[in-house]
Write a protein that holds these residues in place. Structure first.
Motif, PDB file in Angstrom:
ATOM      1  N   UNK A 149       0.864  -1.181   0.000  1.00  0.00           N
ATOM      2  CA  UNK A 149       0.000   0.000   0.000  1.00  0.00           C
ATOM      3  C   UNK A 149       0.899   1.230   0.000  1.00  0.00           C
ATOM      4  N   UNK A 150       0.671   2.130  -0.945  1.00  0.00           N
ATOM      5  CA  UNK A 150       1.494   3.337  -1.039  1.00  0.00           C
ATOM      6  C   UNK A 150       0.612   4.548  -0.713  1.00  0.00           C
ATOM      7  N   UNK A 151       0.916   5.171   0.414  1.00  0.00           N
ATOM      8  CA  UNK A 151       0.120   6.316   0.871  1.00  0.00           C
ATOM      9  C   UNK A 151       0.909   7.585   0.574  1.00  0.00           C
ATOM     10  N   UNK A 152       0.322   8.441  -0.253  1.00  0.00           N
ATOM     11  CA  UNK A 152       0.996   9.664  -0.641  1.00  0.00           C
ATOM     12  C   UNK A 152       0.300  10.851   0.001  1.00  0.00           C
ATOM     13  N   UNK A 153       1.024  11.635   0.786  1.00  0.00           N
ATOM     14  CA  UNK A 153       0.377  12.780   1.447  1.00  0.00           C
ATOM     15  C   UNK A 153       1.219  14.048   1.297  1.00  0.00           C
ATOM     16  N   UNK A 154       0.645  15.062   0.637  1.00  0.00           N
ATOM     17  CA  UNK A 154       1.373  16.330   0.566  1.00  0.00           C
ATOM     18  C   UNK A 154       1.198  17.087   1.882  1.00  0.00           C
ATOM     19  N   UNK A 155       2.290  17.500   2.472  1.00  0.00           N
ATOM     20  CA  UNK A 155       2.223  18.193   3.761  1.00  0.00           C
ATOM     21  C   UNK A 155       2.917  19.540   3.661  1.00  0.00           C
ATOM     22  N   UNK A 156       2.533  20.426   4.577  1.00  0.00           N
ATOM     23  CA  UNK A 156       3.180  21.744   4.583  1.00  0.00           C
ATOM     24  C   UNK A 156       4.377  21.710   5.529  1.00  0.00           C
ATOM     25  N   UNK A 157       5.320  22.603   5.296  1.00  0.00           N
ATOM     26  CA  UNK A 157       6.461  22.735   6.215  1.00  0.00           C
ATOM     27  C   UNK A 157       6.341  24.070   6.939  1.00  0.00           C
ATOM     28  N   UNK A 158       6.667  24.089   8.223  1.00  0.00           N
ATOM     29  CA  UNK A 158       6.580  25.365   8.936  1.00  0.00           C
ATOM     30  C   UNK A 158       7.710  26.288   8.523  1.00  0.00           C
ATOM     31  N   UNK A 159       7.517  27.603   8.696  1.00  0.00           N
ATOM     32  CA  UNK A 159       8.624  28.511   8.405  1.00  0.00           C
ATOM     33  C   UNK A 159       9.821  28.156   9.280  1.00  0.00           C
ATOM     34  N   UNK A 160      11.009  28.391   8.802  1.00  0.00           N
ATOM     35  CA  UNK A 160      12.240  27.929   9.480  1.00  0.00           C
ATOM     36  C   UNK A 160      12.276  28.305  10.959  1.00  0.00           C
ATOM     37  N   UNK A 161      11.829  29.548  11.288  1.00  0.00           N
ATOM     38  CA  UNK A 161      11.950  29.975  12.696  1.00  0.00           C
ATOM     39  C   UNK A 161      11.032  29.182  13.630  1.00  0.00           C
ATOM     40  N   UNK A 162       9.975  28.490  13.046  1.00  0.00           N
ATOM     41  CA  UNK A 162       9.053  27.741  13.899  1.00  0.00           C
ATOM     42  C   UNK A 162       9.569  26.336  14.216  1.00  0.00           C
ATOM     43  N   UNK A 163      10.619  25.894  13.552  1.00  0.00           N
ATOM     44  CA  UNK A 163      11.119  24.534  13.762  1.00  0.00           C
ATOM     45  C   UNK A 163      11.887  24.463  15.076  1.00  0.00           C
ATOM     46  N   UNK A 164      11.493  23.491  15.913  1.00  0.00           N
ATOM     47  CA  UNK A 164      12.171  23.340  17.202  1.00  0.00           C
ATOM     48  C   UNK A 164      13.536  22.701  16.942  1.00  0.00           C
ATOM     49  N   UNK A 165      14.629  23.365  17.351  1.00  0.00           N
ATOM     50  CA  UNK A 165      15.929  22.767  17.066  1.00  0.00           C
ATOM     51  C   UNK A 165      16.151  21.476  17.845  1.00  0.00           C
ATOM     52  N   UNK A 166      16.774  20.486  17.215  1.00  0.00           N
ATOM     53  CA  UNK A 166      17.092  19.221  17.897  1.00  0.00           C
ATOM     54  C   UNK A 166      18.404  19.420  18.645  1.00  0.00           C
ATOM     55  N   UNK A 167      18.369  19.220  19.975  1.00  0.00           N
ATOM     56  CA  UNK A 167      19.595  19.439  20.767  1.00  0.00           C
ATOM     57  C   UNK A 167      20.380  18.129  20.879  1.00  0.00           C
TER      58      UNK A 167
END
Ligand code: ADP
Length: 225
Positions: A207-225
């Motif tokens: 089963x191949x599930x294709x989902x277009x998703x949005x990306x948040x603006x760069x400043x909203x991304x929580x940095x991985x520590x």
């Protein structure tokens, strides 16, 4: 419901026979779970059809969704003696915007089916790929492959219709309602995506599930520590 009422009557009539009561309680539990699944599926389906379901676009972390799915199925797969793996090594975007709950619901339904219809010694994999990537969108493909019983070409034409199961004996042997894939396919379409199926009887399914998703603006991304 008939089984629940019937088994309750039998248990009441044999209340001093511990074995008999335990047997009835086991059957009541199974039937209750089936009934609950059926009610939830029917409610989801009717909400979708009356246009009452709205997607909830929230920022979420894709690896967290995949971790939760892994912990949900790892033990089940181990008990069933089926090899279950998730791979997402080529994913570069982790933070996305979409309806995490409905995406999980689609994946859980397809993976549950894959495990249900794959006999001992088989395998089920979930592979996550990034199809197209731009600054503000990511097209994510979830590929669920099993080495199970497969699906005939004739049934593949009807599989995404409500209440369809491969055989009348499917409920008795495997349980289920025949609504899971209809709901999953509707959710995928509501998100602007789709679900494709490749399968051969006795050779497994993909089963191949294709989902277009949005990306948040760069400043909203929580940095991985
Ligand atoms: P349910 O699993 O509740 O019966 P679904 O809509 O999820 O409902 O699936 C419909 C039917 O499609 C199943 O009953 C089964 O016959 C078939 N099916 C789904 N997934 C698979 C699979 N991975 N392998 C074989 N048959 C499948």
């Amino acid at each position: 419901m008939n089984a629940i009422v019937g088994m309750t009557a039998i248990a009441t009539a044999h209340i001093d026979d511990r074995k008999q009561v335990e047997n009835c309680l086991r059957k009541i539990t199974l039937s209750s779970k089936h009934l609950l699944g059926l009610i939830n599926d029917v409610l989801d389906m009717s909400k979708i059809e009356s246009g009452k379901i709205e997607l909830d676009d929230q920022v979420f972390e894709l690896p967290e969704v995949l971790d939760r799915i892994h912990s949900m199925f790892a033990q089940k797969a181990c008990d069933a003696d089926v090899d279950f793996t998730i791979s997402h090594k080529d994913i570069s975007v982790h933070t996305l915007i979409g309806d995490e709950l409905r995406i999980s619901q689609i994946l859980v339904n397809i993976i549950s089916n894959a495990l249900k219809f794959t006999p001992k010694g088989g395998s089920v994999t979930l592979e996550v790929r990034e199809k197209e990537l731009s600054d503000d969108t990511a097209n994510i493909e979830f590929i669920i492959t099993d080495s199970g019983i497969g699906i005939s070409e004739e049934f593949q034409k009807r599989i995404f219709e409500p209440f369809e199961q491969a055989q009348a004996s499917t409920v008795k042997q495997y349980g289920g309602t025949g609504l899971g894939l209809a709901i999953s396919s509707k959710f995928a379409k509501m998100m602007g995506g789709n679900i494709q199926l490749q399968s051969k009887l006795n050779e497994g399914s993909r089963f191949i599930v294709n989902i277009p998703l949005k990306r948040p603006p760069v400043e909203a991304v929580i940095p991985v520590i």
